[in-house]
Design a protein around this motif. Structure first.
Motif, short mmCIF file in Angstrom:
data_model
loop_
_atom_site.label_atom_id
_atom_site.label_comp_id
_atom_site.label_asym_id
_atom_site.label_seq_id
_atom_site.Cartn_x
_atom_site.Cartn_y
_atom_site.Cartn_z
N LEU A 1 0.82 -1.20 0.00
CA LEU A 1 0.00 0.00 0.00
C LEU A 1 0.86 1.26 0.00
N GLY A 2 2.14 1.12 0.23
CA GLY A 2 3.03 2.27 0.25
C GLY A 2 3.41 2.79 -1.12
N ARG A 3 3.18 2.02 -2.15
CA ARG A 3 3.54 2.46 -3.51
C ARG A 3 2.52 3.49 -4.00
N GLU A 4 2.98 4.69 -4.25
CA GLU A 4 2.08 5.76 -4.68
C GLU A 4 1.45 5.46 -6.03
N ASP A 5 2.20 4.80 -6.91
CA ASP A 5 1.70 4.52 -8.25
C ASP A 5 1.12 3.11 -8.37
N GLY A 6 0.91 2.44 -7.24
CA GLY A 6 0.46 1.05 -7.26
C GLY A 6 -0.91 0.88 -7.90
N ARG A 7 -1.00 -0.17 -8.68
CA ARG A 7 -2.26 -0.54 -9.31
C ARG A 7 -2.53 -1.99 -8.94
N VAL A 8 -3.79 -2.37 -9.00
CA VAL A 8 -4.18 -3.71 -8.63
C VAL A 8 -5.32 -4.16 -9.54
N VAL A 9 -5.35 -5.45 -9.81
CA VAL A 9 -6.52 -6.06 -10.43
C VAL A 9 -7.32 -6.61 -9.26
N THR A 10 -8.49 -6.04 -9.02
CA THR A 10 -9.30 -6.40 -7.86
C THR A 10 -9.83 -7.82 -8.00
N PRO A 11 -10.30 -8.40 -6.92
CA PRO A 11 -10.82 -9.77 -7.00
C PRO A 11 -11.93 -9.94 -8.04
N ASP A 12 -12.67 -8.87 -8.34
CA ASP A 12 -13.71 -9.00 -9.38
C ASP A 12 -13.17 -8.77 -10.78
N GLY A 13 -11.84 -8.53 -10.90
CA GLY A 13 -11.20 -8.44 -12.21
C GLY A 13 -11.02 -7.04 -12.77
N SER A 14 -11.38 -6.01 -12.03
CA SER A 14 -11.23 -4.67 -12.58
C SER A 14 -9.91 -4.03 -12.12
N PRO A 15 -9.14 -3.50 -13.08
CA PRO A 15 -7.89 -2.82 -12.73
C PRO A 15 -8.19 -1.45 -12.12
N GLN A 16 -7.52 -1.14 -11.00
CA GLN A 16 -7.76 0.12 -10.31
C GLN A 16 -6.49 0.58 -9.60
N PRO A 17 -6.39 1.89 -9.34
CA PRO A 17 -5.29 2.35 -8.48
C PRO A 17 -5.46 1.73 -7.08
N LEU A 18 -4.37 1.18 -6.56
CA LEU A 18 -4.43 0.44 -5.30
C LEU A 18 -4.95 1.28 -4.15
N ARG A 19 -4.44 2.49 -4.00
CA ARG A 19 -4.86 3.32 -2.86
C ARG A 19 -6.33 3.71 -2.95
N GLU A 20 -6.83 3.97 -4.15
CA GLU A 20 -8.26 4.30 -4.29
C GLU A 20 -9.11 3.10 -3.91
#
Length: 193
Positions: free
Chosen positions: A95-114
């Motif tokens: 969660l410390g990565r400012e530019d971190g992105r994640v593919v959520t469990p439902d499959g949608s790519p999103q900025p991690l912090r948001e």
């Protein structure tokens, strides 16, 4: 005259195979939980489901003292880690990565912090538990102090007790009140903006 015991080649081969399998299993069992970092939680839900498990995600960040204590004092409890890993596939996200992105469990790519903010994760450490469809079951924000608290948290989630009472109450019903309070003490590390 006594003839010394001799193993035939197939018996030696079988013994070596059993020994090798035992070594492999002991290494797999003693692997630290939450050691795998990932950004693709949809894939992790699929892997967990294939293993007959649920997904547990640790939100952490570098420089978080509470995260370091969690790893050092709780995840290092081999018995608790083994039991936890038998029920949950465990991964971590930074969660410390400012530019971190994640593919959520439902499959949608999103900025991690948001995404973390929408899940009401104000800081680290935080443990989020997802069902086999990728829906959040339970969110635990803050530290745990020992392996017993981790085992009880797993039981709390698997049994569905989170629907009936707060974790602190569940913990108190399974430990002395003082021990339960101590198990949840500590600060969280706020996410840097």
């Amino acid at each position: 005259m006594e003839i010394p015991f001799q193993w035939s080649f197939p018996r030696r081969l079988h013994a070596l195979a059993v020994l090798f399998l035992g070594l492999c299993l002991s290494v797999a069992v003693h692997a630290e939980i939450f050691s795998e970092r990932t950004e693709d939680l949809a894939q992790q839900v699929k892997l967990a489901t294939g293993q007959g498990k649920q997904l547990a995600v640790l939100f952490e960040q570098d420089g978080c003292d509470a995260c370091a204590r969690l790893r050092r004092n709780v995840f290092s409890d081999k018995a608790a880690a083994k039991r936890f890993a038998s029920t949950f596939r465990t991964v971590s996200v930074d969660l410390g990565r400012e530019d971190g992105r994640v593919v959520t469990p439902d499959g949608s790519p999103q900025p991690l912090r948001e995404w973390a903010a929408r899940l009401r994760v104000p800081g680290t450490p935080a443990l989020l538990f997802f069902d086999r469809d990728g829906h959040i079951l339970y969110r635990h924000v803050g530290p745990l102090t020992d392996g017993e608290a981790l085992r009880l948290l797993a039981r709390y989630v698997v049994s569905g007790e989170f629907e009936n009472q707060p974790f602190a109450s569940f913990l108190a019903s399974h430990r002395s009140a003082a021990a339960a309070k101590h198990s949840l003490q500590g600060d969280i590390c706020r996410t840097r903006s």
